[in-house]
Design an enzyme around this catalytic site. Sequence first.
Site, short mmCIF file in Angstrom:
data_model
loop_
_atom_site.label_atom_id
_atom_site.label_comp_id
_atom_site.label_asym_id
_atom_site.label_seq_id
_atom_site.Cartn_x
_atom_site.Cartn_y
_atom_site.Cartn_z
N LYS A 65 0.07 26.98 50.19
CA LYS A 65 0.97 27.95 50.82
C LYS A 65 0.34 29.33 50.95
O LYS A 65 0.60 30.05 51.92
CB LYS A 65 2.26 28.06 50.01
N ASN A 110 12.07 18.32 49.03
CA ASN A 110 11.84 19.71 48.64
C ASN A 110 12.90 20.61 49.24
O ASN A 110 13.39 20.38 50.34
CB ASN A 110 10.42 20.15 49.03
N PHE A 114 10.55 28.43 51.59
CA PHE A 114 9.50 29.38 52.00
C PHE A 114 9.12 30.33 50.86
O PHE A 114 9.04 31.55 51.04
CB PHE A 114 9.94 30.20 53.22
N SER A 173 12.11 24.10 59.22
CA SER A 173 12.40 23.81 57.82
C SER A 173 13.91 23.79 57.62
O SER A 173 14.62 24.68 58.09
CB SER A 173 11.78 24.88 56.91
N ASN A 175 15.34 24.31 54.80
CA ASN A 175 15.62 24.97 53.53
C ASN A 175 15.83 26.48 53.62
O ASN A 175 16.03 27.14 52.61
CB ASN A 175 14.49 24.66 52.54
N THR A 176 15.78 27.02 54.83
CA THR A 176 16.13 28.42 55.08
C THR A 176 17.35 28.40 55.99
O THR A 176 17.25 27.96 57.14
CB THR A 176 14.98 29.19 55.74
N LYS A 214 6.20 23.72 65.43
CA LYS A 214 6.53 22.60 64.55
C LYS A 214 8.03 22.36 64.60
O LYS A 214 8.82 23.25 64.27
CB LYS A 214 6.08 22.89 63.12
N ASN A 243 8.66 18.02 60.98
CA ASN A 243 8.96 18.55 59.66
C ASN A 243 9.71 17.50 58.83
O ASN A 243 9.80 16.33 59.22
CB ASN A 243 9.79 19.83 59.80
N GLY A 266 7.39 11.94 53.17
CA GLY A 266 6.75 10.76 52.62
C GLY A 266 7.10 9.50 53.40
O GLY A 266 7.57 9.54 54.54
#
Length: 366
Positions: A65, A110, A114, A173, A175-176, A214, A243, A266
């Site tokens: 990262k 996950n 970020f 993502s 997660n934001t 992405k 993603n 995965g």
Amino acid sequence: MMGLLDALARPLMGFMEAENAHRFAVSALKWAPLPPPGEEDALLAMRAFGLNFPNPVGMAAGFDKNGEVPDALLRLGFGFVEVGTVTPLPQPGNPRPRLFRLSADEGVINRLGFNSEGAQALLHRLAKRTGRSGIVGVNVGANKESMDRIADYVSQIELFAPVASYFACNISSPNTPGLRDLQQGKVFDELLARVMDARARMSRQAGTTPVLIKIAPDLTLSELDDVVGAARRYRVDGMIIGNTTVVRPSWLRDRITANEAGGLSGRPLFALATRMLAETFVRAEGAFPLIGVGGIDSGATALAKIRAGASLVQIYSSLVFRGLGLVSDIKFTLLDSLRKGRHAGLTELVGKDVAALTAEDWPDVK
């Protein structure tokens, strides 16, 4: 050396909490006495986005990262490395625990959010490798509390243009909160307009740095139509598909861990991400190359991505379960396929299975 590192470190890391294991891996690569990579077979070379890749196997964003070990990863045999996701300002990300292994499924969830040391820290590290060989892309994102998220992408295009081999704009993502909205309609148009304008301005002093987008594998096909159409209009250089997914297939065996919030990557992601790759290839119509990501855990799955439309592939989560030997395994399988088919290079395989893939029923992700 790579085999020795695997043999010593992987069993130990399996007993560690997932994020601690990741930190251990990065630290180990800082100090490991890695020899230079061997000479690549010319058959594996790929030209994409105006860049010459020695082989098509990249390290995906998320592992390094903060740009601590890109050269170590290149010495391990990766054809390119993508650092980040980086944000303009440092931010801690979401509370821990936020990284989970689904060992029975060879998947990872996950919700890192970020976590980043910030753009200046990454710039300092990348500037020190000026003059070294190797393709190192920069994956850029937005701060959680930013009042103008598009400005976060623009500012980092301007900042990293002199040191980045390419940019990957991470607008997917999960997660934001609200980040995936950047893939939608007029907001996506504005993002592309401002990012490509920044790239054009910086090209006068830093040369033209390729810009890739992405995207999420969870887009509907109608949304994908709009995203690819806009990417073509603004002449982006490529797309990364894709993603992590917020979907939790019912066939996952580790049902308890599967209930954790976050993005799933995965092996469980392979079928969905590969279908979205093929659908994107159809819509791009050769306008730009694609990078295939998601569920690659063998040479066979890497080859499947290429035949589904990818010019390049990236791995990360599968390294948790398969180890660093996966890199050489993929390259061996690709070379074997090229030689048996008497192909002159990988470009002859890109997209060969797209027609068949897009005619199949949609992957079972419910």
